[in-house]
Design a protein around this motif. Structure first.
Motif, PDB file in Angstrom:
ATOM      1  N   THR A  81       0.815  -1.211   0.000  1.00 41.05           N
ATOM      2  CA  THR A  81       0.000   0.000   0.000  1.00 41.05           C
ATOM      3  C   THR A  81       0.852   1.266   0.000  1.00 41.05           C
ATOM      4  O   THR A  81       1.789   1.391   0.785  1.00 41.05           O
ATOM      5  N   ALA A 125      -0.601   4.019   0.631  1.00 42.57           N
ATOM      6  CA  ALA A 125      -1.333   4.834   1.602  1.00 42.57           C
ATOM      7  C   ALA A 125      -0.772   4.565   2.997  1.00 42.57           C
ATOM      8  O   ALA A 125       0.135   3.763   3.178  1.00 42.57           O
ATOM      9  N   ASP A 126      -1.360   5.196   3.982  1.00 41.56           N
ATOM     10  CA  ASP A 126      -0.879   5.011   5.345  1.00 41.56           C
ATOM     11  C   ASP A 126      -1.655   3.930   6.087  1.00 41.56           C
ATOM     12  O   ASP A 126      -1.406   3.679   7.252  1.00 41.56           O
ATOM     13  N   SER A 127      -2.592   3.261   5.384  1.00 38.96           N
ATOM     14  CA  SER A 127      -3.365   2.227   6.072  1.00 38.96           C
ATOM     15  C   SER A 127      -3.873   1.168   5.100  1.00 38.96           C
ATOM     16  O   SER A 127      -3.895   1.358   3.887  1.00 38.96           O
ATOM     17  N   ASP A 163      -5.732  -2.801   0.115  1.00 36.17           N
ATOM     18  CA  ASP A 163      -4.610  -1.866   0.198  1.00 36.17           C
ATOM     19  C   ASP A 163      -4.805  -0.797  -0.863  1.00 36.17           C
ATOM     20  O   ASP A 163      -5.643  -0.930  -1.743  1.00 36.17           O
ATOM     21  N   GLY A 164      -4.056   0.255  -0.785  1.00 33.91           N
ATOM     22  CA  GLY A 164      -4.229   1.387  -1.695  1.00 33.91           C
ATOM     23  C   GLY A 164      -3.443   1.282  -2.991  1.00 33.91           C
ATOM     24  O   GLY A 164      -3.398   2.230  -3.768  1.00 33.91           O
ATOM     25  N   GLY A 183      -7.713   0.626  -5.229  1.00 33.07           N
ATOM     26  CA  GLY A 183      -6.553  -0.153  -4.836  1.00 33.07           C
ATOM     27  C   GLY A 183      -6.741  -1.615  -5.167  1.00 33.07           C
ATOM     28  O   GLY A 183      -7.373  -1.969  -6.159  1.00 33.07           O
TER      29      GLY A 183
END
Length: 162
Positions: A74, A76-78, A96-97, A143
């Motif tokens: 990912t 992203a942050d999460s 996931d992103g 994602g």
């Protein structure tokens, strides 16, 4: 003196019922090294609360592998974990992103890298006679969606062999 009338709701039993059919949880995980361990720990607690101790060994392994892969990919942050129990199977999804590549060769290379990271997952799923995969996700936030369907009978048998 007249009886007191109350408009307060009746107390609700907040204990989780020990039936698998009510299992429906979602968890947002930071894209961090500790997240697979957090996901495994949460899954153990959730499965125990719903009387699914017999699927814990397989489910915890699957969730850890999917979470590790999602956190690595990912941007992203999460990452987002979803657990559901339907039709005598635990349904695990991780989002996931990481967007799907539009270039064919980049997409194939990315998919190959993801598959190589999920070799242990593939072995566990084979041992449980289960299905898994990954692909483009329209939710939540686009994602990639990684998923596994873990039938209770297969997961139970896996738990007795480990």
């Amino acid at each position: 003196m007249p009886a007191a009338v109350t408009v307060c709701p009746h107390p609700v039993d907040t204990r989780t019922p020990r039936v698998p059919e009510t299992l429906a949880y979602s968890l947002t995980l930071p894209a961090a090294l500790a997240s697979p361990a957090v996901a495994r720990s949460a899954a153990r607690t959730i499965l125990e609360a719903h009387g699914l101790d017999d699927v814990t060994a397989a489910a915890v392994q699957v969730i850890g592998e999917l979470a590790a892969c999602a956190c690595l990919f990912t941007p992203a942050d999460s990452a987002y974990l979803s657990l559901r129990y339907r039709e005598d199977a635990l349904r695990i999804s991780l989002y996931d992103g990481h967007p799907r590549h539009t270039h064919r060769r980049l997409a194939a290379a990315c998919d190959g890298r993801r598959r190589s990271l999920l070799l242990l997952l593939a072995c566990v799923m084979h041992a449980c006679d289960s299905e898994w995969g990954f692909g483009e996700s329209a939710e939540p936030g686009d994602g990639t969606r990684l998923w596994a369907v873990l039938p209770r009978a297969g997961a139970r048998a896996y738990g007795h062999t480990t």
